[in-house]
Design a protein around this motif. Structure first.
Motif, PDB file in Angstrom:
ATOM      1  N   ASP A  31       0.818  -1.215   0.000  1.00  0.00           N
ATOM      2  CA  ASP A  31       0.000   0.000   0.000  1.00  0.00           C
ATOM      3  C   ASP A  31       0.851   1.263   0.000  1.00  0.00           C
ATOM      4  O   ASP A  31       0.542   2.238  -0.715  1.00  0.00           O
ATOM      5  N   LEU A  32       1.941   1.262   0.782  1.00  0.00           N
ATOM      6  CA  LEU A  32       2.766   2.462   0.925  1.00  0.00           C
ATOM      7  C   LEU A  32       4.004   2.458   0.025  1.00  0.00           C
ATOM      8  O   LEU A  32       4.786   3.412   0.050  1.00  0.00           O
ATOM      9  N   GLY A  33       4.202   1.378  -0.746  1.00  0.00           N
ATOM     10  CA  GLY A  33       5.326   1.311  -1.663  1.00  0.00           C
ATOM     11  C   GLY A  33       6.675   1.216  -0.969  1.00  0.00           C
ATOM     12  O   GLY A  33       7.641   1.884  -1.361  1.00  0.00           O
ATOM     13  N   LEU A  34       6.795   0.350   0.039  1.00  0.00           N
ATOM     14  CA  LEU A  34       8.028   0.220   0.826  1.00  0.00           C
ATOM     15  C   LEU A  34       8.828  -0.994   0.358  1.00  0.00           C
ATOM     16  O   LEU A  34       8.261  -2.083   0.171  1.00  0.00           O
ATOM     17  N   ASP A  35      10.160  -0.821   0.162  1.00  0.00           N
ATOM     18  CA  ASP A  35      10.991  -1.959  -0.249  1.00  0.00           C
ATOM     19  C   ASP A  35      11.548  -2.686   0.972  1.00  0.00           C
ATOM     20  O   ASP A  35      11.288  -2.313   2.114  1.00  0.00           O
ATOM     21  N   LYS A  36      12.356  -3.732   0.715  1.00  0.00           N
ATOM     22  CA  LYS A  36      12.853  -4.576   1.811  1.00  0.00           C
ATOM     23  C   LYS A  36      13.787  -3.818   2.752  1.00  0.00           C
ATOM     24  O   LYS A  36      13.773  -4.035   3.967  1.00  0.00           O
ATOM     25  N   ILE A  37      14.623  -2.942   2.216  1.00  0.00           N
ATOM     26  CA  ILE A  37      15.518  -2.165   3.071  1.00  0.00           C
ATOM     27  C   ILE A  37      14.706  -1.255   3.984  1.00  0.00           C
ATOM     28  O   ILE A  37      14.970  -1.157   5.193  1.00  0.00           O
ATOM     29  N   GLU A  38      13.700  -0.593   3.429  1.00  0.00           N
ATOM     30  CA  GLU A  38      12.858   0.300   4.236  1.00  0.00           C
ATOM     31  C   GLU A  38      12.084  -0.490   5.291  1.00  0.00           C
ATOM     32  O   GLU A  38      11.971  -0.053   6.450  1.00  0.00           O
ATOM     33  N   ASN A  84      18.336  -6.155  23.280  1.00  0.00           N
ATOM     34  CA  ASN A  84      17.626  -5.499  22.190  1.00  0.00           C
ATOM     35  C   ASN A  84      18.538  -4.834  21.171  1.00  0.00           C
ATOM     36  O   ASN A  84      18.053  -4.290  20.175  1.00  0.00           O
ATOM     37  N   ILE A  85      19.857  -4.916  21.400  1.00  0.00           N
ATOM     38  CA  ILE A  85      20.760  -4.614  20.292  1.00  0.00           C
ATOM     39  C   ILE A  85      20.519  -5.653  19.191  1.00  0.00           C
ATOM     40  O   ILE A  85      20.597  -5.354  18.009  1.00  0.00           O
ATOM     41  N   GLY A  86      20.180  -6.884  19.630  1.00  0.00           N
ATOM     42  CA  GLY A  86      19.787  -7.911  18.664  1.00  0.00           C
ATOM     43  C   GLY A  86      18.534  -7.520  17.902  1.00  0.00           C
ATOM     44  O   GLY A  86      18.383  -7.842  16.721  1.00  0.00           O
ATOM     45  N   GLY A  87      17.621  -6.819  18.586  1.00  0.00           N
ATOM     46  CA  GLY A  87      16.408  -6.345  17.932  1.00  0.00           C
ATOM     47  C   GLY A  87      16.678  -5.255  16.916  1.00  0.00           C
ATOM     48  O   GLY A  87      15.895  -5.052  15.984  1.00  0.00           O
ATOM     49  N   ILE A  88      17.780  -4.520  17.105  1.00  0.00           N
ATOM     50  CA  ILE A  88      18.173  -3.498  16.132  1.00  0.00           C
ATOM     51  C   ILE A  88      18.877  -4.140  14.941  1.00  0.00           C
ATOM     52  O   ILE A  88      18.562  -3.869  13.786  1.00  0.00           O
ATOM     53  N   VAL A  89      19.824  -5.009  15.258  1.00  0.00           N
ATOM     54  CA  VAL A  89      20.690  -5.570  14.222  1.00  0.00           C
ATOM     55  C   VAL A  89      19.961  -6.558  13.317  1.00  0.00           C
ATOM     56  O   VAL A  89      20.066  -6.500  12.079  1.00  0.00           O
ATOM     57  N   THR A  90      19.221  -7.491  13.924  1.00  0.00           N
ATOM     58  CA  THR A  90      18.659  -8.620  13.174  1.00  0.00           C
ATOM     59  C   THR A  90      17.711  -8.216  12.046  1.00  0.00           C
ATOM     60  O   THR A  90      17.878  -8.688  10.911  1.00  0.00           O
ATOM     61  N   PRO A  91      16.700  -7.361  12.272  1.00  0.00           N
ATOM     62  CA  PRO A  91      15.815  -7.008  11.153  1.00  0.00           C
ATOM     63  C   PRO A  91      16.547  -6.310  10.000  1.00  0.00           C
ATOM     64  O   PRO A  91      16.230  -6.541   8.832  1.00  0.00           O
ATOM     65  N   ILE A  92      17.542  -5.476  10.327  1.00  0.00           N
ATOM     66  CA  ILE A  92      18.287  -4.775   9.283  1.00  0.00           C
ATOM     67  C   ILE A  92      19.150  -5.752   8.494  1.00  0.00           C
ATOM     68  O   ILE A  92      19.191  -5.718   7.260  1.00  0.00           O
ATOM     69  N   VAL A  93      19.863  -6.630   9.209  1.00  0.00           N
ATOM     70  CA  VAL A  93      20.716  -7.617   8.544  1.00  0.00           C
ATOM     71  C   VAL A  93      19.891  -8.520   7.638  1.00  0.00           C
ATOM     72  O   VAL A  93      20.259  -8.778   6.478  1.00  0.00           O
ATOM     73  N   ILE A  94      18.757  -9.009   8.146  1.00  0.00           N
ATOM     74  CA  ILE A  94      17.912  -9.884   7.333  1.00  0.00           C
ATOM     75  C   ILE A  94      17.357  -9.132   6.124  1.00  0.00           C
ATOM     76  O   ILE A  94      17.324  -9.663   5.008  1.00  0.00           O
ATOM     77  N   GLN A 137      17.289  -8.461   0.388  1.00  0.00           N
ATOM     78  CA  GLN A 137      17.344  -7.494  -0.714  1.00  0.00           C
ATOM     79  C   GLN A 137      18.463  -7.857  -1.693  1.00  0.00           C
ATOM     80  O   GLN A 137      18.289  -7.742  -2.918  1.00  0.00           O
ATOM     81  N   SER A 138      19.612  -8.304  -1.177  1.00  0.00           N
ATOM     82  CA  SER A 138      20.769  -8.562  -2.043  1.00  0.00           C
ATOM     83  C   SER A 138      20.780  -9.964  -2.648  1.00  0.00           C
ATOM     84  O   SER A 138      21.250 -10.154  -3.770  1.00  0.00           O
ATOM     85  N   THR A 139      20.248 -10.952  -1.906  1.00  0.00           N
ATOM     86  CA  THR A 139      20.300 -12.335  -2.397  1.00  0.00           C
ATOM     87  C   THR A 139      18.973 -12.832  -2.947  1.00  0.00           C
ATOM     88  O   THR A 139      18.933 -13.812  -3.690  1.00  0.00           O
TER      89      THR A 139
END
Length: 450
Positions: free
Chosen positions: A64-71, A397-407, A412-414
């Motif tokens: 609906d909002l046109g958001l990609d995987k990085i966003e 919760n540093i894991g909560g910051i890192v994990t969604p971005i890394v995934i 997005q790349s693979t």
């Protein structure tokens, strides 16, 4: 992790009275502590529904909002940014003002912001609102930890912690189908409207019903004595702690704090996959229909619920059987972290049923490892229960910051989730090593700084 099955040693290790004098089989005029625990459970269910609702709405919202995987990865992680930063001050607030006021204000605030997420119009507004939800939810788990430590004796604390922690899985298991129905029947915005409204109502209920032990008129003297004789910090509920930076520095001189921080980071990384990318994985990579997602997505959360309850029950049983508190609290942490590495097996099957079975086992293991909250309750200095919970949650919760971005970056790349599962498995290995080699003996820390 070795210990001797000696009841007297267990009593000394936990700071509790001998089991014969204050065992769990004693009939008490009141059992008010269990009512307070039920409030914690409901609050935690709402807490995690308001975290996971965005993952349920994500496939519809992104389109609906046109958001990609990085966003989407950034939006998924935004909650954890402010949540992590606010945890230490939130822990101090819980110690300073008590669980009643801290939790009530927090619950109403984050629920109001959750409603506002339904009004988002794009990446910027949604990202900002997720930041706000994270900041408002920060006091919840430090307040949980504090409430259990003041309301429960040591021999019941493992199960009590497990019961409220299982709320983070129960909410998703119970309400995923209903929230998917809202998103498909109406639109994704109604997911936020409904969950936020429920939270506001319960926040008011919490303020009316929750009390710390010495402020509760419905708890008997016998129950208070039972809690205190068993190592419950009843009188600490009346103490108001002054903040001192040196106390935080002193906490990190103890290997137990470092080990729990690393272990919590590892288990939270797995948790955030399930809270954020899991429905997208099922829909986009496994090509499941919305109906099947509603069914299959529940299974790992049921597994995690069983895992955390089983860990708490076994841990408390070991203490009652005479094993040391240290052994009883550490065993599920090591086993859960080790079993969590099984998540990488998903990369070796094309069967959706086997995939869900593997993910259920992996999340069952994460549930077992989540019993680390009981370990936090055992090592926290009595004057800094909430703050210690905040410090360890910050690391988690540093894991909560890192994990969604890394995934998000991996997908997005693979174009697939294969490397994402290897990443989660590697982090689980790190948690296993931390709990088995670094943690050492558990005991209540006594700070020198004042």
């Amino acid at each position: 992790m070795s210990s001797l099955p000696n009841s007297q040693a267990a009593s000394v290790a936990t700071g509790a009275a001998p089991l014969e004098a204050a065992g769990s089989s004693v009939r008490l005029p009141t059992r008010r502590r269990w009512f307070m625990l039920s409030l914690l459970l409901i609050a935690t269910i709402i807490n995690y529904v308001d975290r996971v609702n965005i993952s349920i709405a994500a496939p519809f919202m992104a389109k609906d909002l046109g958001l990609d995987k990085i966003e989407m990865g950034l939006i998924f992680s935004a909650f954890a940014w402010t949540y992590a930063l606010a945890l230490v001050p939130a822990g101090f607030v819980a110690d300073r003002f008590g669980s009643k006021l801290t939790y009530g204000v927090s619950l109403i605030s984050w629920s109001a912001v959750t409603v506002c997420q339904g009004l988002a119009t794009g990446f910027s507004s949604l990202f900002g609102l997720r930041l706000a939800v994270g900041a408002m939810e920060a006091p919840a788990f430090p307040a949980n930890s504090r409430a259990v430590t003041v309301w429960f004796p040591a021999r019941e604390r493992g199960m009590a912690s497990s019961i409220y922690v299982c709320g983070q899985y129960l909410g998703t298991a119970l309400f995923t189908g209903a929230l998917l129905w809202l998103a498909t029947t109406y639109d994704w915005r109604h997911v936020f409207y409904s969950t936020g409204a429920v939270g506001i109502v319960f926040g008011v209920v919490w303020l009316f019903l929750y009390r710390d032990p010495l402020n509760c008129k419905k708890v008997s003297k016998e129950e208070l004595k039972y809690i205190e004789d068993g190592g419950g910090l009843v009188k600490s509920s009346q103490e108001r702690t002054r903040f001192n930076w040196r106390q935080i520095a002193e906490l990190f001189r103890y290997r137990q704090v470092w080990a729990i921080c690393i272990g919590k980071f590892a288990s939270t990384s797995a948790l955030y996959f399930f809270l954020t990318w899991f429905p997208t994985y099922l829909i986009e990579e496994r090509q499941l229909t919305t109906i099947k997602v509603g069914i299959f997505a529940i299974m790992p959360f049921i597994g995690a619920t069983i895992g955390i309850l089983l860990a708490g029950a076994i841990s408390d049983l070991l203490i009652r059987r005479g094993y040391s508190m240290s052994f009883a609290r550490k065993l599920p942490l090591v086993v859960g972290s080790m079993l969590g590495m099984s998540i990488v097996l998903v990369n070796f099957t094309d069967s959706n049923l086997i995939c869900i079975a593997i993910l259920t086992i992996a999340f069952f293991a994460q549930g077992i490892a989540s019993s680390s909250w009981a370990a936090v309750s055992e090592i926290a200095p009595k004057e800094l229960i909430g703050l210690t919970g905040g410090v360890t949650s910050l690391a988690a919760n540093i894991g909560g910051i890192v994990t969604p971005i890394v995934i998000g970056a991996i997908v997005q790349s693979t174009g697939n989730f294969s490397l994402a599962f290897w990443f989660i498995g590697a982090v689980a290995l790190m948690g296993t090593l931390s709990y088995s080699l670094l943690l050492g003996r558990l005991y209540r820390i006594q700070l020198k700084a004042r």
